[in-house]
Design a protein around this motif. Sequence first.
Motif, PDB file in Angstrom:
ATOM      1  N   LEU A  23      48.459  49.134  47.417  1.00  0.00           N
ATOM      2  CA  LEU A  23      49.217  47.904  47.103  1.00  0.00           C
ATOM      3  C   LEU A  23      48.300  46.805  46.649  1.00  0.00           C
ATOM      4  O   LEU A  23      48.249  45.960  45.700  1.00  0.00           O
ATOM      5  CB  LEU A  23      50.253  47.685  47.998  1.00  0.00           C
ATOM      6  N   LEU A  24      47.281  46.576  47.542  1.00  0.00           N
ATOM      7  CA  LEU A  24      46.463  45.426  47.582  1.00  0.00           C
ATOM      8  C   LEU A  24      45.384  45.669  46.324  1.00  0.00           C
ATOM      9  O   LEU A  24      45.454  44.643  45.443  1.00  0.00           O
ATOM     10  CB  LEU A  24      45.485  45.482  48.702  1.00  0.00           C
ATOM     11  N   GLU A  25      45.085  46.877  45.787  1.00  0.00           N
ATOM     12  CA  GLU A  25      44.073  47.234  44.769  1.00  0.00           C
ATOM     13  C   GLU A  25      45.392  46.811  43.659  1.00  0.00           C
ATOM     14  O   GLU A  25      44.793  46.061  42.474  1.00  0.00           O
ATOM     15  CB  GLU A  25      44.092  48.600  44.732  1.00  0.00           C
ATOM     16  N   ARG A  26      46.466  47.230  43.478  1.00  0.00           N
ATOM     17  CA  ARG A  26      47.285  46.766  42.331  1.00  0.00           C
ATOM     18  C   ARG A  26      47.491  45.278  42.306  1.00  0.00           C
ATOM     19  O   ARG A  26      47.617  44.703  41.221  1.00  0.00           O
ATOM     20  CB  ARG A  26      48.742  47.557  42.315  1.00  0.00           C
ATOM     21  N   ALA A  27      47.664  44.456  43.398  1.00  0.00           N
ATOM     22  CA  ALA A  27      47.888  43.129  43.412  1.00  0.00           C
ATOM     23  C   ALA A  27      46.633  42.543  43.201  1.00  0.00           C
ATOM     24  O   ALA A  27      46.822  41.387  42.067  1.00  0.00           O
ATOM     25  CB  ALA A  27      48.288  42.582  45.001  1.00  0.00           C
ATOM     26  N   GLU A  28      45.542  42.852  43.330  1.00  0.00           N
ATOM     27  CA  GLU A  28      44.155  42.305  42.841  1.00  0.00           C
ATOM     28  C   GLU A  28      44.126  42.447  41.258  1.00  0.00           C
ATOM     29  O   GLU A  28      43.864  41.343  40.558  1.00  0.00           O
ATOM     30  CB  GLU A  28      43.061  42.799  43.401  1.00  0.00           C
ATOM     31  N   ALA A  29      44.670  43.776  40.743  1.00  0.00           N
ATOM     32  CA  ALA A  29      44.473  43.829  39.264  1.00  0.00           C
ATOM     33  C   ALA A  29      45.434  42.883  38.506  1.00  0.00           C
ATOM     34  O   ALA A  29      45.199  42.621  37.507  1.00  0.00           O
ATOM     35  CB  ALA A  29      44.886  45.359  38.982  1.00  0.00           C
ATOM     36  N   SER A  30      46.346  42.394  39.343  1.00  0.00           N
ATOM     37  CA  SER A  30      47.430  41.433  38.400  1.00  0.00           C
ATOM     38  C   SER A  30      47.024  40.195  38.757  1.00  0.00           C
ATOM     39  O   SER A  30      47.880  39.072  38.746  1.00  0.00           O
ATOM     40  CB  SER A  30      48.798  42.031  38.988  1.00  0.00           C
ATOM     41  N   GLY A  31      45.950  39.893  39.414  1.00  0.00           N
ATOM     42  CA  GLY A  31      45.507  38.473  39.748  1.00  0.00           C
ATOM     43  C   GLY A  31      46.138  37.843  41.200  1.00  0.00           C
ATOM     44  O   GLY A  31      46.122  36.797  41.250  1.00  0.00           O
ATOM     45  N   LEU A  32      46.605  38.638  42.138  1.00  0.00           N
ATOM     46  CA  LEU A  32      47.227  38.088  43.226  1.00  0.00           C
ATOM     47  C   LEU A  32      46.342  38.438  44.349  1.00  0.00           C
ATOM     48  O   LEU A  32      45.595  39.518  44.480  1.00  0.00           O
ATOM     49  CB  LEU A  32      48.528  39.058  43.642  1.00  0.00           C
ATOM     50  N   GLY A  33      46.397  37.722  45.321  1.00  0.00           N
ATOM     51  CA  GLY A  33      45.245  37.491  46.554  1.00  0.00           C
ATOM     52  C   GLY A  33      46.259  37.295  47.758  1.00  0.00           C
ATOM     53  O   GLY A  33      47.441  37.098  47.392  1.00  0.00           O
ATOM     54  N   VAL A  34      45.672  37.485  48.809  1.00  0.00           N
ATOM     55  CA  VAL A  34      46.174  37.233  50.067  1.00  0.00           C
ATOM     56  C   VAL A  34      45.600  36.250  51.140  1.00  0.00           C
ATOM     57  O   VAL A  34      44.385  35.882  51.018  1.00  0.00           O
ATOM     58  CB  VAL A  34      46.308  38.765  51.024  1.00  0.00           C
ATOM     59  N   THR A  35      46.588  35.437  51.865  1.00  0.00           N
ATOM     60  CA  THR A  35      46.264  34.836  53.171  1.00  0.00           C
ATOM     61  C   THR A  35      46.048  35.685  54.226  1.00  0.00           C
ATOM     62  O   THR A  35      44.892  35.396  55.188  1.00  0.00           O
ATOM     63  CB  THR A  35      47.421  33.765  53.350  1.00  0.00           C
ATOM     64  N   SER A  36      46.496  36.504  54.125  1.00  0.00           N
ATOM     65  CA  SER A  36      46.299  37.737  55.483  1.00  0.00           C
ATOM     66  C   SER A  36      46.897  39.072  54.976  1.00  0.00           C
ATOM     67  O   SER A  36      47.711  39.152  54.222  1.00  0.00           O
ATOM     68  CB  SER A  36      46.963  37.122  56.657  1.00  0.00           C
ATOM     69  N   PHE A  37      46.317  39.849  55.709  1.00  0.00           N
ATOM     70  CA  PHE A  37      46.742  41.406  55.491  1.00  0.00           C
ATOM     71  C   PHE A  37      46.814  42.152  56.990  1.00  0.00           C
ATOM     72  O   PHE A  37      45.954  41.899  57.614  1.00  0.00           O
ATOM     73  CB  PHE A  37      45.785  42.287  54.630  1.00  0.00           C
ATOM     74  N   VAL A  38      47.817  42.322  57.316  1.00  0.00           N
ATOM     75  CA  VAL A  38      48.325  43.118  58.666  1.00  0.00           C
ATOM     76  C   VAL A  38      48.761  44.584  58.362  1.00  0.00           C
ATOM     77  O   VAL A  38      49.677  44.727  57.989  1.00  0.00           O
ATOM     78  CB  VAL A  38      48.997  42.280  59.362  1.00  0.00           C
ATOM     79  N   SER A  39      47.893  45.379  59.014  1.00  0.00           N
ATOM     80  CA  SER A  39      48.368  46.766  59.016  1.00  0.00           C
ATOM     81  C   SER A  39      48.880  47.150  60.420  1.00  0.00           C
ATOM     82  O   SER A  39      48.279  46.842  61.451  1.00  0.00           O
ATOM     83  CB  SER A  39      47.407  47.958  58.602  1.00  0.00           C
ATOM     84  N   ILE A  40      50.328  47.191  60.676  1.00  0.00           N
ATOM     85  CA  ILE A  40      50.871  47.248  62.002  1.00  0.00           C
ATOM     86  C   ILE A  40      50.866  48.796  62.417  1.00  0.00           C
ATOM     87  O   ILE A  40      51.130  48.795  63.639  1.00  0.00           O
ATOM     88  CB  ILE A  40      52.387  46.560  61.821  1.00  0.00           C
ATOM     89  N   GLY A  41      50.756  49.731  61.610  1.00  0.00           N
ATOM     90  CA  GLY A  41      50.511  51.126  62.285  1.00  0.00           C
ATOM     91  C   GLY A  41      51.915  51.341  62.876  1.00  0.00           C
ATOM     92  O   GLY A  41      52.877  51.359  62.543  1.00  0.00           O
TER      93      GLY A  41
END
Length: 882
Positions: free
Chosen positions: A358-376
């Motif tokens: 999802l992050l790769e798709r977001a980056e391709a659309s010009g979107l970035g994050v303040t934080s990314f958390v994988s909660i497992g």
Amino acid sequence: MSATAERAPEATDVILRDGSTLRLRAPAAEDAEALLEFFSGLSERSRYLRFHGFPALGPKLVEPLLAPDWQERGALLGSLDGRIVAVANWVRLRDPRAAEVAFAVGDAFQRRGIGMRLLEQLAARTAAAGIEEFVAEVLHDNATMLGVFRDAGFAVTRAGEGGELEIRLAIAATDTYREHVAERDHVAVRASLEPFFHPRSVAVIGASRRRGSIGGELFRNVLGGDFAGSVYPVNRKGDAVAGVHGYSALSEIAEHVDLAVICLPGELVLDAAEEALAAGVRALVVISAGFAETGTEGVERQERLLALVRAHGARLLGPNCLGIASSSVNLNATFAPRSFPSGKIGFSSQSGALGLALLERAEASGLGVTSFVSIGNKADVSSNDLLEWWEDDDETELVVLYLESFGNPRAFARIARRLARRKPILALKGGTTRAGIRAAGSHTAALAGSDAAADALFADAGVIRARTLDELIDAASLLSAQPVPRGRRVAVVTNAGGLGILAADACEALGLELPSPSEETRAALAAVMPAEGSAANPIDMLGGANAESFEKTLPPVLADPAFDAVIVLFVPTVGTDEEAVGAAISRAAATAGDKAVLCAFLSAKGAPVSLQSAAQVPSFDYPEAAAKALRRAVDRGEWLRRPAGSLPELECDRDEAQAVVREAVGAGGGWLTPEQTRRLLEAYRLPVVPERLVATPEAAVEAARELGYPVVVKTAVAGAHKTEQGGVFLDLGDDDAVRAAADQIGGPLLVQPFVRGGAELLAGAVQDPVFGPLVAFGAGGVLAELIGEAQFRLAPLTDLDAVELLRTGKAGRLVAGFRGAPPADESALVDLLLRLSLLAEELPEVVELDLNPVLALPDRCFAVDARVRVAEHDHARRTKSW
């Protein structure tokens, strides 16, 4: 109130004002010595305030606290690092509705909110014992305890003279009290997550020199991300990693470590965690697998890990997760193969791999994050906690969640509802299958399922749900760049008529409106468009349109008050400067004010960079994708404008209803008899058709004569699907017809008057094992499951929720009057739904309740058939209290 008694759980975790955690449990006989040691360790002043004097420190002091029965007395103790730090208890008074309470907190642990949390937990536990009021004798100079009672949120009265005050607290969980608890939770959770998002130092346990290893790559990611603090590699040999001095144990590091990331085989994690916690680490990220996802042994290991974390008052992210990234300190503590672009989205994923995709798709659309958390496995830190963090994070403007399950959906709804007022929340929910539906016994249960419950939860909380990754990214692109539309009215501007038709079809299928431009706008368009073009909606500038065409056409459309949003469609033609067209669209969008502008730029080169030059105009691959994203933005606007609604006070006979349930559960549960069903429904003032319960054909004839012909004869076997089993005969007009029907069905029998006309509806309630009580409403009768589309809402319903249920979907068309039929009595149906909601909320033992059909007439409504199943309610509580 539940119809069965409740006992305290073995353990309950609470979160304190400073972000630390505390595990509470009932004291057992073997705790006598530790309790005595606790009281002995209190300062003289603390003992004096607790006991109003200086009691003898012996076994008799602690004996009343041990092994409480939770009917006449109860007690909780809190422990940290293996020692008791707090105790609270209650004892029922002569007035059985009141209990005296007392508290003691170790001197070194005071002013952290422990007393408040003990009070909350005691209040929650005593409700099942029928306690309505706490009474406490407090010395005038015990300012700390007086402050706890004052700030708890309960209604408080004070009385007394001299050195003592009598404090009385009405411990009903009112809205005011819940607001106080929610605010305390918010402050505490934020404090607990600080070392995850803003650590000053990080240790990677299991950091290896070997390239390709998880620990080694994660450590290198922290280094490569230019982390703003210190980072230390810890491995068995103390080897240096990537040129950074290594350590063989975390205790060797001189600096205090805020965040420890564990990348070891699962069987080694507990020892590593214990060492880190003993060194004072209060935030653990466990990347390692081998826990609850692997089966029974893994579940036990995960429980031991969490108990260890709680014993030290810390927080845990994972296990079995990808890690955490926080742009505010340039932290990339993940083993992702690439860094995370900075932006304004807070993103949580229950699946690490899907999160990366999802992050790769977001980056391709010009979107970035303040934080990314994988909660497992989310043994501790969950999406709910992260929502609390992002609510006050000024850098985060949009929250995106990938969810597979809910630990505490009610808390999720409460927190998300508050956050969604300020920031959009987008969610993609995995695990939408309806396994187990075939085993459901009622129409309501068959129409429900985890996906319907999730939809109800999201609708209630204002969460925007996407069904695919593409839809999630598209909605995020629009909501992060453009204002929320004021309404559903859309203008489509295109240089290709076919695209305009596709966009119009997609918009109308999604419930969006395409009004005609105003006469003023038509005149302005006629002056700048080719004569062959169309100034209707869609507005077609024809294939020869260029940048200048868009520059002149868009402003009058954007200025037209008839539109709330504009979708711009463009297909490149020979000789057209795509960058110039993109810049023209962006310049026009910059003047749009509170109108959303979005684009489908169908170029083989992709959307031009110039679309972002003056205004951030999101571009989508197809018109349909743009329409779907816009509909989600419209949904958000409608939710924001939606009034809150209220929970009306409804009269009912709770004692009678609980008596019915206790009787049935005591007999083993299952489907209620018609007599029990009627008693239960009438206790909640639910409208039911008159009926007579009989055993023989002759008795059925007598009942029919008493009720008046025509009548209905049906089986009275508990829980029977009457139509499917040939157990119902309608519109019987004489004695012979009744006698024949009764002979064919066999006893026992129900005889009811036959009512003509009215819409046939379904109303019901079901206890979802995760989401709790759900209320259903939809088309009824024998085609209920075939027609489907029943709508669900979480109980308790507000008056507005009930109205929305009535007006939604196919059932809404029936209520409004379908094909010339008169509209149904909406107020009567609203009352029915509100009473169903109240019953489902107050009686969790009622696991399925099906009113089908409900006949909705112009002046009233009533249930013609009802089926109710009860079972003993599982009172198991979640260990995590927030």
